[in-house]
Design an enzyme around this catalytic site. Structure first.
Site, mmCIF file in Angstrom:
data_model
loop_
_atom_site.group_PDB
_atom_site.id
_atom_site.type_symbol
_atom_site.label_atom_id
_atom_site.label_comp_id
_atom_site.label_asym_id
_atom_site.label_seq_id
_atom_site.Cartn_x
_atom_site.Cartn_y
_atom_site.Cartn_z
ATOM 1 N N CYS A 136 51.661 23.947 10.104
ATOM 2 C CA CYS A 136 50.227 24.283 10.097
ATOM 3 C C CYS A 136 49.630 24.439 11.493
ATOM 4 O O CYS A 136 48.857 25.364 11.753
ATOM 5 C CB CYS A 136 49.460 23.202 9.325
ATOM 6 S SG CYS A 136 50.106 21.539 9.536
ATOM 7 N N HIS A 250 42.644 21.475 10.940
ATOM 8 C CA HIS A 250 43.097 21.031 12.251
ATOM 9 C C HIS A 250 42.309 21.768 13.336
ATOM 10 O O HIS A 250 41.968 22.944 13.177
ATOM 11 C CB HIS A 250 44.582 21.370 12.465
ATOM 12 C CG HIS A 250 45.534 20.648 11.550
ATOM 13 N ND1 HIS A 250 45.195 19.559 10.781
ATOM 14 C CD2 HIS A 250 46.854 20.874 11.318
ATOM 15 C CE1 HIS A 250 46.261 19.146 10.100
ATOM 16 N NE2 HIS A 250 47.283 19.927 10.396
HETATM 17 P P1 NAP Z 1 51.773 15.615 -1.117
HETATM 18 O O1 NAP Z 1 50.320 15.776 -1.372
HETATM 19 O O2 NAP Z 1 52.290 14.254 -0.843
HETATM 20 O O3 NAP Z 1 52.555 16.240 -2.357
HETATM 21 C C1 NAP Z 1 53.946 16.181 -2.470
HETATM 22 C C2 NAP Z 1 54.388 17.004 -3.668
HETATM 23 O O4 NAP Z 1 55.810 17.025 -3.713
HETATM 24 C C3 NAP Z 1 53.919 16.435 -4.983
HETATM 25 O O5 NAP Z 1 53.665 17.501 -5.881
HETATM 26 C C4 NAP Z 1 55.127 15.633 -5.440
HETATM 27 O O6 NAP Z 1 55.205 15.487 -6.830
HETATM 28 C C5 NAP Z 1 56.234 16.556 -4.975
HETATM 29 N N1 NAP Z 1 57.500 15.836 -4.866
HETATM 30 C C6 NAP Z 1 57.773 14.760 -4.117
HETATM 31 N N2 NAP Z 1 59.053 14.364 -4.300
HETATM 32 C C7 NAP Z 1 59.595 15.202 -5.192
HETATM 33 C C8 NAP Z 1 60.881 15.320 -5.797
HETATM 34 N N3 NAP Z 1 61.863 14.466 -5.523
HETATM 35 N N4 NAP Z 1 61.074 16.314 -6.683
HETATM 36 C C9 NAP Z 1 60.096 17.179 -6.978
HETATM 37 N N5 NAP Z 1 58.858 17.119 -6.448
HETATM 38 C C10 NAP Z 1 58.615 16.153 -5.558
HETATM 39 O O7 NAP Z 1 52.263 16.501 0.108
HETATM 40 P P2 NAP Z 1 51.738 17.910 0.654
HETATM 41 O O8 NAP Z 1 50.782 17.686 1.744
HETATM 42 O O9 NAP Z 1 51.338 18.759 -0.487
HETATM 43 O O10 NAP Z 1 53.030 18.476 1.389
HETATM 44 C C11 NAP Z 1 54.174 18.884 0.719
HETATM 45 C C12 NAP Z 1 55.104 19.659 1.631
HETATM 46 O O11 NAP Z 1 54.422 20.709 2.307
HETATM 47 C C13 NAP Z 1 55.806 18.908 2.739
HETATM 48 O O12 NAP Z 1 57.074 19.475 2.905
HETATM 49 C C14 NAP Z 1 55.013 19.192 3.978
HETATM 50 O O13 NAP Z 1 55.785 19.089 5.144
HETATM 51 C C15 NAP Z 1 54.646 20.609 3.690
HETATM 52 N N6 NAP Z 1 53.432 20.949 4.385
HETATM 53 C C16 NAP Z 1 53.484 22.033 5.107
HETATM 54 C C17 NAP Z 1 52.399 22.395 5.805
HETATM 55 C C18 NAP Z 1 52.546 23.515 6.681
HETATM 56 O O14 NAP Z 1 52.255 23.347 7.804
HETATM 57 N N7 NAP Z 1 52.983 24.659 6.263
HETATM 58 C C19 NAP Z 1 51.199 21.710 5.724
HETATM 59 C C20 NAP Z 1 51.172 20.592 4.947
HETATM 60 C C21 NAP Z 1 52.317 20.207 4.274
HETATM 61 P P3 NAP Z 1 54.864 14.090 -7.600
HETATM 62 O O15 NAP Z 1 53.483 14.252 -8.135
HETATM 63 O O16 NAP Z 1 55.864 14.070 -8.696
HETATM 64 O O17 NAP Z 1 55.025 12.981 -6.637
HETATM 65 N N1 12T Z 2 54.319 15.808 9.708
HETATM 66 O O1 12T Z 2 55.067 21.183 7.680
HETATM 67 O O2 12T Z 2 51.916 15.041 9.079
HETATM 68 O O3 12T Z 2 56.303 20.334 9.241
HETATM 69 O O4 12T Z 2 50.386 16.557 9.390
HETATM 70 C C1 12T Z 2 53.073 19.467 8.368
HETATM 71 C C2 12T Z 2 52.144 18.462 8.538
HETATM 72 C C3 12T Z 2 54.804 18.022 9.076
HETATM 73 C C4 12T Z 2 55.332 20.306 8.505
HETATM 74 C C5 12T Z 2 51.554 16.197 9.169
HETATM 75 C C6 12T Z 2 53.890 17.013 9.261
HETATM 76 C C7 12T Z 2 54.371 19.229 8.650
HETATM 77 C C8 12T Z 2 52.563 17.255 8.994
#
Ligand code: NAP
Ligand code: 12T
Length: 350
Positions: A136, A250
């Site tokens: 992000c 951010h």
């Molecule tokens: P979050 O709110 O904690 O949500 C995590 C999601 O993953 C929930 O839907 C959870 O489902 C699911 N999950 C966790 N463990 C799992 C498993 N073993 N099998 C299937 N589903 C599972 O996190 P988030 O902020 O949405 O972030 C999720 C991902 O996006 C991370 O990889 C993060 O690094 C990435 N991300 C990327 C950016 C970016 O910069 N592009 C920004 C933010 C996040 P449950 O409800 O079952 O727990």
């Molecule tokens: N640690 O997508 O914690 O690589 O704000 C995104 C957000 C990793 C990523 C965070 C992180 C990622 C965070």
């Protein structure tokens, strides 16, 4: 039309990013049937989609039969385990985790910067069927830098981030709320869980883990991902990533050094014409980007654009964008928008 629509799976549908993806998918006319996937913990629960509850299924290797596009946002280990299976089943994967971003044969795409890179994922022989969505903090920075680089040749970046808690997921947003409540009411705060220190009324210069070079992994992602997206392997980048008690969006203070002189006025003109960028830069009116104004919007906001006091080819600016939108869900969905607009067929088994 409906038979031409794409069947889309969202892995991590119950998460902060996944919910935002569903919200965006509602606005796209290429979206047909949608499948929400999460861990066994959430299987059977609902998430809102198109005004009705969408039942969430457990993510397994068999989840991707008859899926055209799979959007992953369930963490790096989940992507490593399941994204290759989704691609093998015929889906185009857009992965939000850091699992594949630096793989040579996986394109790392920001549509405003390197749109043409995405198609490599679709090549029958070389493509892996996976496109990576950058970090992000990197996305919003390169959206602002690309138009300036095209004019003046970028050679060095120094950036400090002010990152919202939603980057660490849904439970991190809850932690900010509950710790803030405790702090205000005088109750004892619970031990921090999603952050290394209490986040309420604080600023924590530590995101992701520390590496041997004393930078954090979040900081080094900004170095390597920026070089890859901009196609500038020699670009000098140093980052300091800081978590602040903001819910969404951010902010970044960016110092950019160019090969050629670039005035602040010209930079403002270039940014005002750039796709996905909104210039908010009228100091006389107290107008500059702030995270609360960027919430739930898709644009990247730039302001405080000014020339360095001493160096003629150096600019400073402030850039703000919603990390769950352009920093994650919006960028992923735009990658698919662009491939469709370029005429690629994304139907599995087509
Ligand atoms: P979050 O709110 O904690 O949500 C995590 C999601 O993953 C929930 O839907 C959870 O489902 C699911 N999950 C966790 N463990 C799992 C498993 N073993 N099998 C299937 N589903 C599972 O996190 P988030 O902020 O949405 O972030 C999720 C991902 O996006 C991370 O990889 C993060 O690094 C990435 N991300 C990327 C950016 C970016 O910069 N592009 C920004 C933010 C996040 P449950 O409800 O079952 O727990
Ligand atoms: N640690 O997508 O914690 O690589 O704000 C995104 C957000 C990793 C990523 C965070 C992180 C990622 C965070």
């Amino acid at each position: 039309m409906s038979e031409n629509r794409l069947r889309v799976a969202v892995a991590g549908a119950t998460g902060a990013v996944g919910r935002e993806m569903l919200r965006l998918l509602e606005t796209r006319d290429w979206v047909g049937e949608v499948r929400g996937l999460a861990s066994a913990r959430s299987a059977g629960s609902n998430v809102p989609f198109r005004g009705a509850p969408l039942t969430v299924d457990e993510l397994t290797v068999d989840s991707f039969q008859n899926i055209d596009v799979a959007l992953f946002s369930a963490g790096g280990s989940v992507s490593k385990e399941f994204a290759p299976a989704a691609a093998a089943a015929g889906a185009l994967v857009v992965d939000n985790s850091s699992a594949f971003r630096m793989d040579d044969d996986v394109p790392l795409v920001v549509p405003e910067v390197n749109p043409d890179a995405a198609a490599a994922a679709l090549q029958a022989n070389a493509g892996r069927g996976i496109i990576a969505n950058p970090n992000c903090s990197t996305i919003q920075m390169v959206v602002a830098l690309a138009p300036l680089h095209a004019e003046a040749g970028l050679n060095r970046i120094i950036v400090s981030t002010y990152q919202s808690v939603s980057g660490a997921g849904q439970s991190a947003m809850q932690e900010l709320i509950s710790h803030t409540r405790c702090r205000i009411s005088g109750e004892a705060e619970p031990a921090p869980d999603k952050f290394p220190h209490p986040i309420a009324f604080n600023a924590i210069p530590h995101i992701d883990v520390f590496l041997d070079n004393a930078y954090t992994r979040e900081e080094m992602k900004m170095v390597y991902e920026t070089r890859k997206i901009m196609g500038l392997p020699g670009l000098q980048v140093s980052a300091t990533c800081v978590r602040i008690p903001v819910m969404r969006a951010h902010s970044e203070s960016v110092t950019a050094e160019f090969d050629r002189h670039l005035s602040a006025d010209r930079a403002r003109e270039l940014l005002a014409a750039a796709p996905g960028v909104v210039v908010r830069d009228a100091p006389g009116d107290n107008s500059y980007p702030m995270p609360r104004d960027a919430e739930s919007l898709d644009d990247t906001f730039v302001g405080r654009i000014r020339e360095d006091v001493d160096r003629p080819a150096t600019l400073h600016f402030w850039v703000v964008s919603d990390n769950l939108r352009k920093g994650a869900a919006t960028n992923a969905v735009q990658i698919v928008d662009n491939l469709l607009a370029a005429g690629y067929c994304l139907h599995a088994n087509a």
